[in-house]
Write a protein that holds these residues in place. Structure first.
Motif: not given
Length: 92
Positions: A39-44, A54-56
């Motif tokens: 799962i990519t950061q964008e998908e999450l 924000s995820i990063a």
């Protein structure tokens, strides 16, 4: 100045530095769980309603993850109980 830098410079007690280290370790472990699921950061971010940035920042330990957020991350990533304990650093 980044708020985390300011926090570190103004709060040098061992307890507070340990909290920052814990945030970083949890973020790194959470990233591993996300990557293990392809799962990519964008998908999450889309699942949780966060930006990729924000995820990063959470994965880098630059933003703490609240209990509420951790529960949402766990559900979104379908983490097992052992994986949750690993991310929290309880079963090292």
């Amino acid at each position: 100045m980044h708020y985390l830098q300011s926090y570190i410079e103004n709060n040098n007690s061992p307890q507070k530095n340990n909290k920052l280290l814990l945030f970083n370790q949890q973020g790194i472990r959470l990233r591993k769980m996300r990557e293990n699921r392809d799962i990519t950061q964008e998908e999450l971010g889309e699942i949780l309603g966060y930006t990729q940035q924000s995820i990063a920042l959470k994965e880098q330990g630059k933003r703490p993850i609240s209990i509420y957020e951790f529960c949402r991350f766990s559900k979104a990533l379908n983490l097992t109980v052992p994986e949750i304990l690993y991310v929290l650093g309880i079963n090292e």
